[in-house]
Design an enzyme around this catalytic site. Structure first.
Site, PDB file in Angstrom:
ATOM      1  N   LYS A 133       3.688  17.806  -3.644  1.00 59.32           N
ATOM      2  CA  LYS A 133       4.756  16.807  -3.808  1.00 59.32           C
ATOM      3  C   LYS A 133       4.886  16.436  -5.275  1.00 59.32           C
ATOM      4  O   LYS A 133       3.917  16.521  -6.021  1.00 59.32           O
ATOM      5  CB  LYS A 133       4.432  15.549  -3.003  1.00 59.32           C
ATOM      6  CG  LYS A 133       4.701  15.698  -1.524  1.00 59.32           C
ATOM      7  CD  LYS A 133       4.565  14.344  -0.837  1.00 59.32           C
ATOM      8  CE  LYS A 133       4.754  14.474   0.673  1.00 59.32           C
ATOM      9  NZ  LYS A 133       4.389  13.215   1.360  1.00 59.32           N
ATOM     10  N   HIS A 163       4.026  -1.677   3.335  1.00 53.95           N
ATOM     11  CA  HIS A 163       2.617  -1.301   3.114  1.00 53.95           C
ATOM     12  C   HIS A 163       1.776  -2.562   2.898  1.00 53.95           C
ATOM     13  O   HIS A 163       0.689  -2.707   3.438  1.00 53.95           O
ATOM     14  CB  HIS A 163       2.470  -0.440   1.848  1.00 53.95           C
ATOM     15  CG  HIS A 163       3.125   0.912   1.911  1.00 53.95           C
ATOM     16  ND1 HIS A 163       3.909   1.409   0.897  1.00 53.95           N
ATOM     17  CD2 HIS A 163       3.076   1.878   2.848  1.00 53.95           C
ATOM     18  CE1 HIS A 163       4.314   2.630   1.213  1.00 53.95           C
ATOM     19  NE2 HIS A 163       3.832   2.937   2.390  1.00 53.95           N
ATOM     20  N   ARG A 207       6.403   2.005  12.242  1.00 53.92           N
ATOM     21  CA  ARG A 207       7.682   1.346  12.033  1.00 53.92           C
ATOM     22  C   ARG A 207       8.614   1.538  13.225  1.00 53.92           C
ATOM     23  O   ARG A 207       9.018   0.602  13.872  1.00 53.92           O
ATOM     24  CB  ARG A 207       8.372   1.902  10.781  1.00 53.92           C
ATOM     25  CG  ARG A 207       7.768   1.435   9.506  1.00 53.92           C
ATOM     26  CD  ARG A 207       8.226   2.247   8.338  1.00 53.92           C
ATOM     27  NE  ARG A 207       7.611   3.554   8.354  1.00 53.92           N
ATOM     28  CZ  ARG A 207       7.568   4.380   7.316  1.00 53.92           C
ATOM     29  NH1 ARG A 207       8.177   4.053   6.205  1.00 53.92           N
ATOM     30  NH2 ARG A 207       6.961   5.531   7.404  1.00 53.92           N
TER      31      ARG A 207
HETATM   32  P1  ADP Z   1       5.753   6.007   2.694  1.00 51.82           P
HETATM   33  O1  ADP Z   1       6.493   6.991   3.541  1.00 51.82           O
HETATM   34  O2  ADP Z   1       6.425   4.690   2.624  1.00 51.82           O
HETATM   35  O3  ADP Z   1       5.250   6.561   1.392  1.00 51.82           O
HETATM   36  P2  ADP Z   1       3.420   6.726   3.891  1.00 51.82           P
HETATM   37  O4  ADP Z   1       4.065   7.838   4.618  1.00 51.82           O
HETATM   38  O5  ADP Z   1       2.529   7.124   2.817  1.00 51.82           O
HETATM   39  O6  ADP Z   1       4.464   5.676   3.435  1.00 51.82           O
HETATM   40  O7  ADP Z   1       2.723   5.845   4.991  1.00 51.82           O
HETATM   41  C1  ADP Z   1       1.432   5.355   4.991  1.00 51.82           C
HETATM   42  C2  ADP Z   1       1.282   4.566   6.268  1.00 51.82           C
HETATM   43  O8  ADP Z   1       1.977   3.348   6.125  1.00 51.82           O
HETATM   44  C3  ADP Z   1       1.839   5.224   7.532  1.00 51.82           C
HETATM   45  O9  ADP Z   1       1.013   4.899   8.624  1.00 51.82           O
HETATM   46  C4  ADP Z   1       3.197   4.582   7.687  1.00 51.82           C
HETATM   47  O10 ADP Z   1       3.625   4.566   9.028  1.00 51.82           O
HETATM   48  C5  ADP Z   1       2.885   3.176   7.197  1.00 51.82           C
HETATM   49  N1  ADP Z   1       4.059   2.484   6.702  1.00 51.82           N
HETATM   50  C6  ADP Z   1       4.895   2.878   5.721  1.00 51.82           C
HETATM   51  N2  ADP Z   1       5.878   1.975   5.548  1.00 51.82           N
HETATM   52  C7  ADP Z   1       5.652   0.976   6.455  1.00 51.82           C
HETATM   53  C8  ADP Z   1       6.339  -0.233   6.804  1.00 51.82           C
HETATM   54  N3  ADP Z   1       7.481  -0.583   6.213  1.00 51.82           N
HETATM   55  N4  ADP Z   1       5.827  -1.015   7.779  1.00 51.82           N
HETATM   56  C9  ADP Z   1       4.680  -0.643   8.412  1.00 51.82           C
HETATM   57  N5  ADP Z   1       4.001   0.500   8.140  1.00 51.82           N
HETATM   58  C10 ADP Z   1       4.485   1.305   7.192  1.00 51.82           C
END
Ligand code: ADP
Length: 176
Positions: A46, A22, A95
């Site tokens: 959730k 993130h 990802r």
């Molecule tokens: P998480 O599942 O880690 O809680 P979210 O689903 O809330 O994250 O994702 C928020 C955004 O950040 C989405 O667009 C997701 O694809 C992106 N994201 C989450 N982890 C990564 C990562 N390791 N690298 C790039 N983008 C990511």
């Protein structure tokens, strides 16, 4: 609907907790746009590990050196939050191939709900594509016997501290 500011992007997610993946998207998004708002989505269905306020504090403290980044929590549709921010872009991270399917569907839904908004995707950096908040929680919960801190590869230092505090009371006593 008047178009929002195309130089202002909003990056939404659950951030439970903020990972280095993130953070990488936030840092790169802040370099691309004049302003980047991180929106922490509150989903009543959730049961997150961290409260919205805890997640907000961790993101605000970790991004304090990025002057054009701000953080807020929101309930309801992300498109409505983006509109309230006055932004014109939704920033997302990608990802893996499996992310693409879900993100593509979400981007199409968001386009239907907010045709004036544009979704922009950033590919995960090398070394970040395997990182997810659920992996972070699993590693933190299972702990380690080694001298090294495995969470260092996945989350910023402040988050390691917060995870330790949060899980201290939950981790089962080690068997000897
Ligand atoms: P998480 O599942 O880690 O809680 P979210 O689903 O809330 O994250 O994702 C928020 C955004 O950040 C989405 O667009 C997701 O694809 C992106 N994201 C989450 N982890 C990564 C990562 N390791 N690298 C790039 N983008 C990511």
């Amino acid at each position: 609907m008047t178009p929002g500011n195309r130089r202002h992007a909003v990056y939404t997610g659950s951030f439970d907790p903020l990972s280095l993946g993130h953070y990488d998207i936030i840092r790169r998004g802040a370099a691309l746009f004049d302003r980047l708002t991180v929106g922490i989505g509150i989903n009543p269905e959730k049961s997150p590990l961290f409260t919205p306020q805890e997640r907000l504090d961790l993101i605000a403290r970790t991004t304090c050196e990025l002057p054009n980044v701000d953080v807020a929590c929101f309930e309801g549709l992300a498109v409505n939050f983006v509109r309230r921010c006055g932004a014109g872009v939704m920033l997302r991270g990608l990802r893996t191939l499996s992310d693409i399917e879900g993100e593509f569907t979400m981007a199409l839904a968001n386009r239907a709900l907010g045709p004036e908004l544009e979704t922009v995707f950033l590919m995960a950096s090398e070394g970040c594509s395997h990182i997810s908040s659920s992996l972070v929680k699993q590693v933190a919960l299972l702990g380690t016997d080694s001298q090294t801190e495995p969470l260092e590869q996945f989350v910023p230092p402040l988050v390691i501290e917060a995870l330790r505090t949060k899980l201290a009371s939950r981790r089962p006593a080690p068997r000897v």
